[in-house]
Enzyme design. Structure first.
Site, mmCIF file in Angstrom:
data_model
loop_
_atom_site.group_PDB
_atom_site.id
_atom_site.type_symbol
_atom_site.label_atom_id
_atom_site.label_comp_id
_atom_site.label_asym_id
_atom_site.label_seq_id
_atom_site.Cartn_x
_atom_site.Cartn_y
_atom_site.Cartn_z
ATOM 1 C CG LEU A 1 54.661 -18.526 -39.887
ATOM 2 C CD1 LEU A 1 54.472 -18.365 -38.375
ATOM 3 C CD2 LEU A 1 53.719 -19.594 -40.419
ATOM 4 C CG ASP A 2 52.276 -13.421 -46.550
ATOM 5 O OD1 ASP A 2 53.267 -12.865 -47.049
ATOM 6 O OD2 ASP A 2 51.111 -12.983 -46.664
ATOM 7 C CB ALA A 3 51.534 -10.418 -43.817
ATOM 8 C CB VAL A 4 53.242 -13.773 -39.089
ATOM 9 C CG1 VAL A 4 54.678 -13.414 -38.755
ATOM 10 C CG2 VAL A 4 52.561 -14.474 -37.917
#
Length: 585
Positions: free
Chosen positions: A243-246
């Site tokens: 989950l990128d840059a969540v």
């Protein structure tokens, strides 16, 4: 909540995030209706809904290790890069790597893939879905879910500009007159981007760059669309989700707009949906934030299965450059053991830089400055962020780890490869799953030309190898790439056979003086112990055997050298940057 249905659990979380007015944006009358649509979007049959995954289940063991790579890190003339990647993995990663994290392989407009144009397509210059499917036959695959933002060239954003289609409601807008002083910024660019639309000028929120436009998760449609994307990824080979840059996902004016409670709740929703669809799928949160905030993403074993251990890269590099293990020892003693069903995702190099926010309150300003200065002596670049008072602070160091290991705070020496291998030997022994960047596996130095030509500091550590040249280097016994690969390959193979290196096996920090970093691992069944002891200096060091507290009734030997410890041995002599893995079995 084991006896509560999936729909009831999802409905409970939806009530925490969305009030009635928010639901009306998508014409939902009740939270139950919205839960039904999410479950349908994930393709969850009644049987799968009822088949709840067991709680606190570890979907990993000591054989798990993840290779991190771009789809096009390896190039061949007239060959799609995903074909070349398949060839590389088949040749060099069969018995040492279990999982492959392919960084965003979708069509994109900037940031080497993280400004996604279309989430459900493979970048045609890389290959096609059949190539991803072929890789999934070799290894478990991790896909990026770039969940905070998408490209300004995406169809969704064009629909926003034209006030038509679902995209018109998907992006977060704000007034340029608002007070954003509390907002945590990872960059120096202006937060809002002025955009002309058919409805007039609007200002869209851009956490990272003006080509990366942030979604508005207060609109139910956004949550629903990403459920559809997740289901699509599962059907196309994904077993792990990054989950990128969540941490930046939920915006609320008057707050820092990072680590918002609603962000944590949304992760819980997606985890529930994912693990009902695929019991052994793994959710990993990528949150480049201070260590104590990062730990919150475990939740109560109901958010991330694994969290990126962001403090490890700068701490370990500081340790090896300073020859002082005090900071990393203090940090490790304070780190809580991950409960079953969760684990740490350990890495010391990645496609991004070495983040400095995670070591706030772990390293002093003087220690961080010394780290930056030493890296700059090896041609590092620095990315900055804007603080609430308008000043700027170093956000990350951009450098290839192999190049960073070419120096200490006292200057360069002849121990670059030994220091580099020492860093990995420490990381491979720690509690958690190791993640290994492809350029660490093969010892790639800085790519100064690519950083200069692209104008992007991070490209210094994103070299693209000519595959034929790489294979020549890897077959040459005197090449540093061969030396690095063969040693890391040996370490990974050894690690995968030790039960004491299970990601959730017991870990205890040893106190062996500032020139030594050590910890003890014990297998879950308590049958195997491994004492991981590293000389983190460029001078010979001695460790008193009594300080390790080896049980006299057992035979002990070093896994790495295969040397047995004599019963009458008093001291263990360690060469510069040497590590021993002393085991009883």
């Amino acid at each position: 909540m084991n006896n509560v249905s999936l729909k009831e659990q999802i409905t409970h979380y939806l009530r925490l995030v969305y009030d009635s007015d928010m639901l009306q944006k998508q014409h939902y009358q009740t939270h139950q209706e919205f839960a039904d649509d999410l479950i349908t979007a994930m393709g969850l049959t009644p049987t799968k809904q009822e088949n709840s995954p067991p709680p606190h289940k570890n979907h990993w063991d000591e054989t798990r290790s993840v290779l991190i790579t771009y789809a096009d890190s390896l190039l061949e003339e007239d060959v799609k890069p995903l074909h070349t990647l398949h060839d590389f993995i088949d040749r060099y990663c069969q018995d040492n790597i279990s999982d492959i994290h392919i960084l965003p392989f979708y069509p994109y407009s900037s940031d080497d893939g993280f400004s996604v144009i279309n989430y459900m397509s493979v970048n045609e210059s890389h290959g096609e879905w059949s190539d991803i499917h072929a890789l999934a036959q070799l290894k478990n695959l991790m896909f990026d879910l770039v969940i905070n933002h998408c490209s300004s060239r995406s169809q969704w954003f064009q629909e926003f500009i034209n006030a038509q289609g679902q995209g018109q409601h998907m992006f977060y807008t704000a007034s340029p007159e608002g007070d954003y002083s509390a907002v945590t910024r990872p960059r120096t660019s202006p937060l809002l981007r002025s955009t002309s639309t058919v409805e007039g000028e609007k200002h869209v929120w851009c956490t990272f760059s003006h080509d990366q436009v942030d979604f508005d998760f207060s609109h139910p449609m956004v949550l629903l669309e990403f459920a559809k994307i997740i289901a699509f990824y599962l059907n196309n080979g994904a077993k792990l989700f990054r989950l990128d840059a969540v941490a930046f996902l939920w915006k609320e004016l008057g707050t820092s707009c990072i680590n918002h409670p609603n962000t944590h709740t949304i992760i819980k929703i997606y985890r529930l949906l994912i693990e009902h669809a695929c019991h052994d799928a793994v959710v990993i949160t990528e949150t480049n934030i201070p260590n104590h905030e990062n730990l919150q993403y475990f939740g109560n074993a109901n958010e991330a299965h694994a969290i990126y251990n962001f403090a490890l890269p700068p701490l370990l590099l500081h340790t090896l450059m300073s020859g002082d293990s005090s900071a990393i020892t203090r940090w490790q003693m304070a780190m809580p053991p991950a409960q079953n069903g969760t684990t740490y995702f350990n890495f010391i190099a990645s496609h991004d830089g070495i983040g400095l926010r995670p070591v706030e309150n772990l390293l002093s300003s003087a220690q961080k400055d010394a780290l930056i200065t030493s890296c700059q002596s090896q041609d590092a670049r620095i990315n900055w962020r804007t603080l609430p008072d308008g000043s700027q602070s170093a956000y990350e160091i951009n450098i290839a780890l192999f190049s960073a290991c070419g120096t200490t705070h006292a200057g360069t020496d002849d121990w670059q490869i030994a220091r580099f291998i020492c860093a990995h030997t420490i990381m491979f022994g720690l509690e958690g799953i190791p993640g290994l960047y492809i350029h660490s596996l093969i010892g790639t130095p800085n790519d100064l030309a690519r950083a200069e030509n692209s104008g992007q500091n991070r490209c210094i550590n994103r070299h693209q190898w000519d595959f034929s040249k790489l294979t020549t280097e890897l077959s040459n016994p005197s090449s540093p790439h061969h030396l690095v690969y063969t040693q890391i390959d040996k370490l990974l193979r050894l690690r995968s056979k030790q039960r004491a290196f299970h990601p959730n096996a017991t870990q205890f920090t040893l106190q062996l003086g500032k020139h030594i970093f050590g910890f003890w691992r014990q297998s879950i069944d308590r049958q195997q112990s491994i004492f991981c002891i590293s000389n983190i200096t460029n001078q010979k060091q001695s460790v008193n055997v009594q300080d390790i507290n080896l049980v006299n009734t057992q035979k002990w030997y070093d896994l790495l050298s295969a040397e047995t410890l004599d019963e009458d041995k008093v001291n263990i002599q360690l060469m510069p940057y040497q590590t021993v893995w002393i085991t009883n079995t």
